[in-house]
Scaffold this motif. Structure first.
Motif, mmCIF file in Angstrom:
data_model
loop_
_atom_site.group_PDB
_atom_site.id
_atom_site.type_symbol
_atom_site.label_atom_id
_atom_site.label_comp_id
_atom_site.label_asym_id
_atom_site.label_seq_id
_atom_site.Cartn_x
_atom_site.Cartn_y
_atom_site.Cartn_z
ATOM 1 N N VAL A 197 -40.807 -5.604 26.968
ATOM 2 C CA VAL A 197 -40.287 -6.872 25.899
ATOM 3 C C VAL A 197 -41.462 -8.238 26.919
ATOM 4 C CG1 VAL A 197 -38.690 -9.283 26.133
ATOM 5 C CG2 VAL A 197 -37.608 -7.176 25.538
ATOM 6 N N HIS A 198 -41.280 -7.974 27.776
ATOM 7 C CA HIS A 198 -42.727 -9.031 28.040
ATOM 8 C C HIS A 198 -43.677 -8.962 27.509
ATOM 9 C CE1 HIS A 198 -44.824 -10.689 32.321
ATOM 10 N NE2 HIS A 198 -45.151 -11.241 30.885
ATOM 11 N N SER A 199 -44.568 -6.933 26.874
ATOM 12 C CA SER A 199 -45.151 -6.304 26.290
ATOM 13 C C SER A 199 -45.240 -7.365 25.191
ATOM 14 C CB SER A 199 -45.271 -5.056 26.375
ATOM 15 O OG SER A 199 -45.891 -4.579 27.725
ATOM 16 N N ILE A 235 -32.192 -14.516 22.189
ATOM 17 C CA ILE A 235 -33.642 -13.895 21.871
ATOM 18 C C ILE A 235 -34.833 -14.552 22.293
ATOM 19 C CG2 ILE A 235 -34.824 -12.652 20.023
ATOM 20 C CD1 ILE A 235 -31.987 -11.901 18.834
ATOM 21 N N ASP A 236 -34.603 -16.209 22.235
ATOM 22 C CA ASP A 236 -35.749 -16.683 22.895
ATOM 23 C C ASP A 236 -36.130 -17.161 23.799
ATOM 24 O OD1 ASP A 236 -35.890 -16.778 19.854
ATOM 25 O OD2 ASP A 236 -34.847 -19.568 19.757
ATOM 26 N N SER A 237 -35.758 -16.514 24.810
ATOM 27 C CA SER A 237 -35.675 -16.776 25.999
ATOM 28 C C SER A 237 -36.678 -16.265 26.146
ATOM 29 C CB SER A 237 -34.980 -16.716 26.634
ATOM 30 O OG SER A 237 -34.999 -16.813 28.489
ATOM 31 N N GLN A 238 -38.308 -17.154 26.847
ATOM 32 C CA GLN A 238 -38.716 -16.204 28.104
ATOM 33 C C GLN A 238 -38.930 -16.391 29.292
ATOM 34 O OE1 GLN A 238 -41.891 -18.416 24.801
ATOM 35 N NE2 GLN A 238 -42.783 -16.731 26.016
ATOM 36 N N GLU A 239 -37.976 -16.408 29.406
ATOM 37 C CA GLU A 239 -37.547 -16.799 31.345
ATOM 38 C C GLU A 239 -38.066 -15.170 31.911
ATOM 39 O OE1 GLU A 239 -34.291 -18.462 33.927
ATOM 40 O OE2 GLU A 239 -33.237 -18.212 32.813
ATOM 41 N N HIS A 240 -38.262 -15.344 33.323
ATOM 42 C CA HIS A 240 -38.923 -14.220 33.770
ATOM 43 C C HIS A 240 -37.614 -13.354 35.141
ATOM 44 C CE1 HIS A 240 -43.099 -13.967 33.615
ATOM 45 N NE2 HIS A 240 -42.740 -13.689 32.442
ATOM 46 N N LYS A 241 -36.791 -12.653 34.581
ATOM 47 C CA LYS A 241 -35.629 -12.267 35.808
ATOM 48 C C LYS A 241 -36.309 -10.942 36.200
ATOM 49 C CE LYS A 241 -31.994 -15.243 33.412
ATOM 50 N NZ LYS A 241 -31.238 -15.414 33.002
ATOM 51 N N ASP A 242 -35.723 -11.087 37.220
ATOM 52 C CA ASP A 242 -36.023 -9.552 37.862
ATOM 53 C C ASP A 242 -34.204 -8.335 37.739
ATOM 54 O OD1 ASP A 242 -38.247 -9.730 39.548
ATOM 55 O OD2 ASP A 242 -37.508 -11.218 41.401
ATOM 56 N N GLY A 243 -34.984 -7.533 37.425
ATOM 57 C CA GLY A 243 -33.421 -5.824 37.258
ATOM 58 C C GLY A 243 -33.469 -6.231 35.761
ATOM 59 N N PRO A 244 -32.373 -5.407 35.942
ATOM 60 C CA PRO A 244 -31.321 -4.798 34.866
ATOM 61 C C PRO A 244 -31.343 -6.432 33.326
ATOM 62 C CG PRO A 244 -30.823 -3.099 36.597
ATOM 63 C CD PRO A 244 -31.221 -4.912 37.137
ATOM 64 N N GLN A 245 -31.784 -6.511 32.461
ATOM 65 C CA GLN A 245 -30.526 -7.347 31.811
ATOM 66 C C GLN A 245 -30.419 -6.803 29.969
ATOM 67 O OE1 GLN A 245 -32.168 -10.563 32.725
ATOM 68 N NE2 GLN A 245 -33.049 -9.846 34.214
ATOM 69 N N THR A 246 -29.129 -7.922 29.928
ATOM 70 C CA THR A 246 -28.699 -7.505 28.374
ATOM 71 C C THR A 246 -29.438 -8.019 27.687
ATOM 72 O OG1 THR A 246 -26.549 -6.704 30.200
ATOM 73 C CG2 THR A 246 -26.338 -7.606 27.746
ATOM 74 N N TYR A 247 -29.569 -6.890 26.932
ATOM 75 C CA TYR A 247 -30.188 -7.397 25.434
ATOM 76 C C TYR A 247 -28.677 -8.072 23.757
ATOM 77 C CZ TYR A 247 -34.508 -7.730 27.791
ATOM 78 O OH TYR A 247 -35.239 -7.947 29.361
ATOM 79 N N VAL A 248 -29.205 -8.621 22.849
ATOM 80 C CA VAL A 248 -28.102 -8.341 21.431
ATOM 81 C C VAL A 248 -28.710 -7.478 20.554
ATOM 82 C CG1 VAL A 248 -27.779 -10.683 22.517
ATOM 83 C CG2 VAL A 248 -29.483 -10.143 20.740
ATOM 84 N N MET A 249 -29.517 -6.481 21.178
ATOM 85 C CA MET A 249 -29.789 -5.345 20.143
ATOM 86 C C MET A 249 -31.157 -4.551 20.665
ATOM 87 S SD MET A 249 -32.865 -7.595 19.407
ATOM 88 C CE MET A 249 -31.970 -8.770 18.613
ATOM 89 N N ASN A 250 -30.928 -3.280 20.145
ATOM 90 C CA ASN A 250 -31.785 -1.809 20.697
ATOM 91 C C ASN A 250 -32.105 -1.359 19.549
ATOM 92 O OD1 ASN A 250 -32.106 0.004 22.774
ATOM 93 N ND2 ASN A 250 -30.728 1.750 21.247
ATOM 94 N N PRO A 251 -33.506 -1.216 20.232
ATOM 95 C CA PRO A 251 -34.696 -1.807 21.176
ATOM 96 C C PRO A 251 -34.425 -3.381 21.132
ATOM 97 C CG PRO A 251 -35.669 -0.067 19.906
ATOM 98 C CD PRO A 251 -34.143 -0.715 18.863
ATOM 99 N N GLN A 296 -38.282 -18.173 36.938
ATOM 100 C CA GLN A 296 -39.644 -17.992 36.094
ATOM 101 C C GLN A 296 -39.634 -17.990 35.068
ATOM 102 O OE1 GLN A 296 -39.714 -13.821 38.535
ATOM 103 N NE2 GLN A 296 -41.375 -15.610 40.208
ATOM 104 N N GLN A 297 -41.088 -18.275 35.029
ATOM 105 C CA GLN A 297 -41.445 -18.987 33.421
ATOM 106 C C GLN A 297 -42.954 -18.224 33.217
ATOM 107 O OE1 GLN A 297 -39.091 -20.280 30.501
ATOM 108 N NE2 GLN A 297 -39.515 -19.869 29.528
#
Length: 269
Positions: free
Chosen positions: A161-163, A117-133, A266-267
C-alpha cells in the motif's frame, strides 16, 4: 402538160439520242441504262464534290465522372484524417481521472470518501483493510520495492500500500494461476519503474490491479484493460509525487506483529 424535172432528193436529217426523258432530252445526270436517274457515278460525290465524304463528328453530352469520383474520395479521406486528429487531440487533453473512468469495470474508491481507505498514516505491524487486495489506508513506514519487481510469493499488504502511495501500480494474481497467464503479466511489469507484481491467496478473480484508490479485477491476463489501467494510472494516481520506488523492502511474507500502540501517528512518505 409539161412535166417538171425532179430536183435532188431531200433526205431528212436525224439526231441519234439515247433514251429520252419523255421530252426528247436525255435524262439528267447521264444515268446509264438501268440505273436510277440522278444517281452519282461510282467514285464521285454529289454535285461538285471532291474527295472522300466527311464523316459527322459525334459529340458526347455526358459528364466524365472518373476525375470527379477521385476528387470526392480524396476529400473524404482528408476529412477523415482531420476528424481523427481532432478526436485524438481532445482525448489527449483529458485528465487521467477521466481516462481512468472510461475503463470498464474499474472501481474508484476515492469517491467513497472512506477514511479507512483514504488514510495515509504510517503504522507499524499488521493492518486491517476493507478490501483484498487493498488500494489505500494506513500502512507501514517502509514501502515494497517497486522498480519492476516480480515477487514469486505473497508480499505484505502494509508495504504494498505504501508503494501505491508513491504512484506504483500493483499487479496481483490468484495464487496457483497458470504459468502462461503469469508470464503474460510478468512481461508487463518486469523492469518497469513504479510497477510490482505478486500472487495473492484467496483472490476472487484471476487478476487484480491496484493503484491508490483504484482497482480493476479481470478474468484473464489477455484482457486489454490491464494495459489501459497501467497506462492511465501508473504515477498519475500517486499521493506523493516524485516519491521513490527504489530502496524499499524486497522480502516476501507478512509483517511481524508489534506491541500495541507502537509506531502510531506517523504521516507521510
Amino acid at each position: 402538160m409539161s412535166m417538171s424535172t425532179p430536183g435532188p432528193e431531200r433526205v431528212p436529217s436525224t439526231v441519234k439520242v439515247d433514251k429520252t426523258s419523255g421530252q426528247g432530252k436525255p435524262p439528267a445526270g447521264g444515268a446509264k441504262p438501268g440505273g436510277k436517274p440522278g444517281a452519282p457515278r461510282p467514285g464521285t460525290k454529289g454535285k461538285g464534290g471532291k474527295g472522300k465524304p466527311i464523316q459527322p463528328v459525334k459529340v458526347s453530352g455526358g459528364r466524365n465522372w472518373g476525375p470527379i469520383a477521385v476528387a470526392g474520395a480524396v476529400v473524404l479521406i482528408a476529412a477523415g484524417i482531420i476528424a481523427y486528429a481532432v478526436i485524438a487531440t481532445v482525448k489527449g487533453s483529458r485528465n487521467w481521472e477521466d481516462r481512468a473512468a472510461d475503463i470498464e469495470g474499474i472501481v474508484n474508491y476515492r469517491e467513497q470518501k472512506n477514511p479507512a481507505i483514504d488514510s495515509q498514516e504510517h503504522k507499524d505491524g499488521p493492518q486491517t483493510y476493507v478490501m483484498n487486495p487493498p488500494v489505500g489506508g494506513a500502512h507501514n513506514q517502509v514501502w515494497q520495492n517497486c522498480m519492476g519487481d516480480v515477487y514469486p510469493e505473497p508480499i505484505a499488504n502494509e508495504h504494498a500500500v505504501h508503494s501505491l502511495e508513491h504512484g506504483a501500480v500493483w499487479v496481483t494474481y490468484k495464487q496457483g494461476l497458470g504459468a502462461d497467464q503469469v508470464s503474460k503479466l510478468q512481461k508487463r511489469v518486469e523492469g518497469k519503474d513504479y510497477m510490482l507484481m505478486s500472487p495473492v491467496a484467496s483472490l476472487d478473480k484471476n487478476v487484480s490491479l491496484q493503484a491508490w484508490g483504484y482497482q480493476l479485477k479481470v478474468d484473464s491476463a489477455d484482457d486489454d484493460r490491464i494495459d489501459q489501467f497501467i497506462k492511465d494510472l501508473r504515477l498519475n494516481a500517486t499521493k506523493e509525487p516524485n516519491a521513490a520506488c527504489s530502496g524499499g523492502n524486497t522480502t516476501t511474507g507478512p509483517v511481524a506483529a508489534t506491541a500495541p500502540g507502537a509506531g502510531m501517528g506517523q504521516q507521510g512518505s
